[in-house]
Design a protein around this motif. Sequence first.
Motif, PDB file in Angstrom:
ATOM      1  N   ASP A   1      -9.256   7.831  -3.438  1.00 32.55           N
ATOM      2  CA  ASP A   1      -8.142   6.880  -3.530  1.00 32.55           C
ATOM      3  C   ASP A   1      -8.666   5.443  -3.694  1.00 32.55           C
ATOM      4  N   LEU A   2      -9.000   5.098  -4.921  1.00 31.80           N
ATOM      5  CA  LEU A   2      -9.462   3.730  -5.186  1.00 31.80           C
ATOM      6  C   LEU A   2      -8.289   2.747  -5.145  1.00 31.80           C
TER       7      LEU A   2
ATOM      8  N   ARG B   1       0.821  -1.219   0.000  1.00 27.82           N
ATOM      9  CA  ARG B   1       0.000   0.000   0.000  1.00 27.82           C
ATOM     10  C   ARG B   1       0.851   1.263   0.000  1.00 27.82           C
TER      11      ARG B   1
ATOM     12  N   ARG C   1      -5.636   2.366  -3.068  1.00 30.73           N
ATOM     13  CA  ARG C   1      -5.360   1.720  -1.787  1.00 30.73           C
ATOM     14  C   ARG C   1      -6.586   0.995  -1.226  1.00 30.73           C
ATOM     15  N   LEU C   2      -7.758   1.385  -1.695  1.00 32.20           N
ATOM     16  CA  LEU C   2      -8.958   0.632  -1.307  1.00 32.20           C
ATOM     17  C   LEU C   2      -8.894  -0.790  -1.869  1.00 32.20           C
TER      18      LEU C   2
ATOM     19  N   GLY D   1      -5.199  -5.052  -0.728  1.00 27.81           N
ATOM     20  CA  GLY D   1      -5.609  -5.731   0.509  1.00 27.81           C
ATOM     21  C   GLY D   1      -7.041  -6.217   0.506  1.00 27.81           C
ATOM     22  N   SER D   2      -7.768  -6.008  -0.590  1.00 31.11           N
ATOM     23  CA  SER D   2      -9.180  -6.416  -0.601  1.00 31.11           C
ATOM     24  C   SER D   2      -9.361  -7.845  -1.126  1.00 31.11           C
TER      25      SER D   2
END
Lengths: 460, 460
Positions: free
Chosen positions: B190-191, B160, B193-194, B197-198
């Motif tokens: 901020d897509l 990230r 960093r969304l 980790g998803s």
Amino acid sequence: MSLTRGQLDGLRACGNAEILTDPAQRLAYGYDNSKQQAQPDAVVLAEDSATIAALARWCSAQRVPLVVRGAGTNTVGATVPTRGGIVLSLERMHRIIEFSPENQYLRCQAGTRNGDVQARAQDAGLFWPPDPTSSGFSTVGGNLGCNAGGPRAVKYGTCRDNILGLTAVTGDGRIIEAGCRTTKGVVGYDLTRLLVGSEGTLAIITEATLLLRAQAEARWSIRAAYASVEAAAAAVSAMMAQPVRPCALEFMDATAVKLVREHGGVELPGDTQALLLIDIDGAAERLADDAATLRHFAAHNALLDWSVASDPSAAAGLWQARKALSPCLRSLAPQKINEDVVVPVSRLPELIERLQQISAQFALPIVNFGHAGNGNVHVNILADFAIAAQRAAVEPCLEAVFSCVLELGGTLSGEHGVGLAKRAFVAREVTPSSLALMHQIKQVFDPVGILNPDKTLPAI
Amino acid sequence: MSLTRGQLDGLRACGNAEILTDPAQRLAYGYDNSKQQAQPDAVVLAEDSATIAALARWCSAQRVPLVVRGAGTNTVGATVPTRGGIVLSLERMHRIIEFSPENQYLRCQAGTRNGDVQARAQDAGLFWPPDPTSSGFSTVGGNLGCNAGGPRAVKYGTCRDNILGLTAVTGDGRIIEAGCRTTKGVVGYDLTRLLVGSEGTLAIITEATLLLRAQAEARWSIRAAYASVEAAAAAVSAMMAQPVRPCALEFMDATAVKLVREHGGVELPGDTQALLLIDIDGAAERLADDAATLRHFAAHNALLDWSVASDPSAAAGLWQARKALSPCLRSLAPQKINEDVVVPVSRLPELIERLQQISAQFALPIVNFGHAGNGNVHVNILADFAIAAQRAAVEPCLEAVFSCVLELGGTLSGEHGVGLAKRAFVAREVTPSSLALMHQIKQVFDPVGILNPDKTLPAI
């Protein structure tokens, strides 16, 4: 629109807050550093998250706009209450909740001033990297809302790189906790960084856990004068591609140099057409070597002068050129338009060259300076709005600047944000499908659309 | 369920992809390093984003689960197709699209191996910080999906912190572009960093622009042996609160030390109860001073040995203790349960002490080691599943570990992720309102819920 007595009673019932309704008081909360202004119907000075949650629920039920505000130092109109409604000021939420020097974090309410965070951190040999010019009075919440940076970002990153978690209130009044208190964490989606930079359009950040860094032992400053803008820009690119990372790498173009020589009393070699201001930090006995390394990469036959300062007063002397610039600009061109575009560092020479062409094409003086280490250039268009031809040239000139930036693989704003000022240009950079998704995300956080209307996302 | 001939025709019509339907071939794509397994109905080897978008639209229309997969090295079941459907492998999307050493970024397709990125970057004196143990074969997409870290994260951050932008395909088949090519950028939400980790539950990352860093000139290794775990943990906390940041700071507790002495042939001072493995990097002539600084902060009367290696082969000797550990554990306890919890660094001594108590309470051996500089400890529970009492103790033991971590202000996973393995525990850490919001965000990206079902978010 103004609020009815019943509405004011509803506002007062939200909790711990003072409500300002006097027009003169409201006036002071209706503008920001964009010089745009609108009058809110009431100002709410809240003291806790629960009150803000009740306020958001009330505003959603009443369809009243809710604009959160720190110190109003942003330059893009991000806190102007364009549709009236409530301005929520967090000025009374300035408590440092937890300070953990051993874990290098500080948790505070969002109305805490950046400078107060720095003062507290400094006592333990720490600092919070974001250092916008406004840091003496801007707030943590405002900094996070805009993803503020500053000169230090070139080494230490912006807000998004220096936050662990936060508490926020959504448009429909839900209190959410995001992130954690550790530097690693992968449980759930990253709501923290989604809210950073969202300019109060998704949720109201009420508390934050900031990641602090250890202060370096020493700091030196360097001023490099070049006989050509291209040489200076090339030096920036070369210095950024090697391991000694400056903690500030600022650039001034020929017009900026001319301004500070003629109006700021700054003395420089006669042929200076561009300046770099460079700071390095680290172990004291290391800095001479680091300065030599940087000089190696900054070398060019157009390098006229390389002055190094190892003590604070000499450093202040070198930085005078940069510090004198903003006051010069403010007095000479109070209506200057300042855009903080970014391009990949290697494209800086091309950007500067094309900005000079654009300046000539539209017969508008353009002064360029800024955080060159990140490729972040403040493009100042000095239009005289009393002259019709200049007034008319501003919009097409801006269009040309933005087109150029996007062609060079850049972005329209590095740290100032979108607010009202750049909203019309967002769709030039963000694709329709990404924009549609952002609108859907907005809908999740703020179903009725009360939070900071008219900001950040263009209508679709 | 298996696919009908009509469905297979529909799949083939999606574009550039090979479809595997042979049961033996599908088997190979149904498990990951969690040792959990399920059989997909088909495996799709796609070659571009447009094909993946068509595939997502088809899966949404047909209500067929779609599980994206890199190399399957994750340990939490994040790529196990629990409900059958399609496994989408990105193994054919391994192209480096753009490499910009001068701007320190590399853009590649998501199926590119981490090691291939490193090899390309290394030629230009650069590296991409994420260095999970699997880096030789794990992919960029998989790394991003889990927000992978590794030892280097203590200085250089996780995925990230080292990404500029990406291309992804949503569950309903929209191709989105997120982020930019510069280190600053505040246009839109901020897509990027969304999605990091998803775990493939929001969108399928198909390309990414990775932020590279300049390689340090030199690297030294240090091995510190302590007579008490508490002293070692306290040393970690002290070293992390001063400016010389190690680029690895790994910890091994008494049981781990015992294992590598008895089964790994590692020689250490007789009283060693804990080990720290420390790497420092930087300018070559700087490292002796940095090592001395660290020793100052690591000093303790329980410090038995401080060995410093300035060349790679001596460094490998010191690191042998750490490298021998995983093979020892695998052979001695093939069914070990490995949890990668995190606590604030100052709470490490308390965590280690309480884990020892938990081990005694449930009569289960627990081996602790990991990335101590981030407070990230790998808690290995060595249960013998052939013994009924041990089998029965695992769940309450895990409960006790997680409760302890949360009480100490920590998080349940630092880098391994949630997948299937920790899903039941997420609601212990994430509040109901945040969890509800995450579900709503999932709904935006993946309205029908086809993407990687049963992972990351617990049902609400």
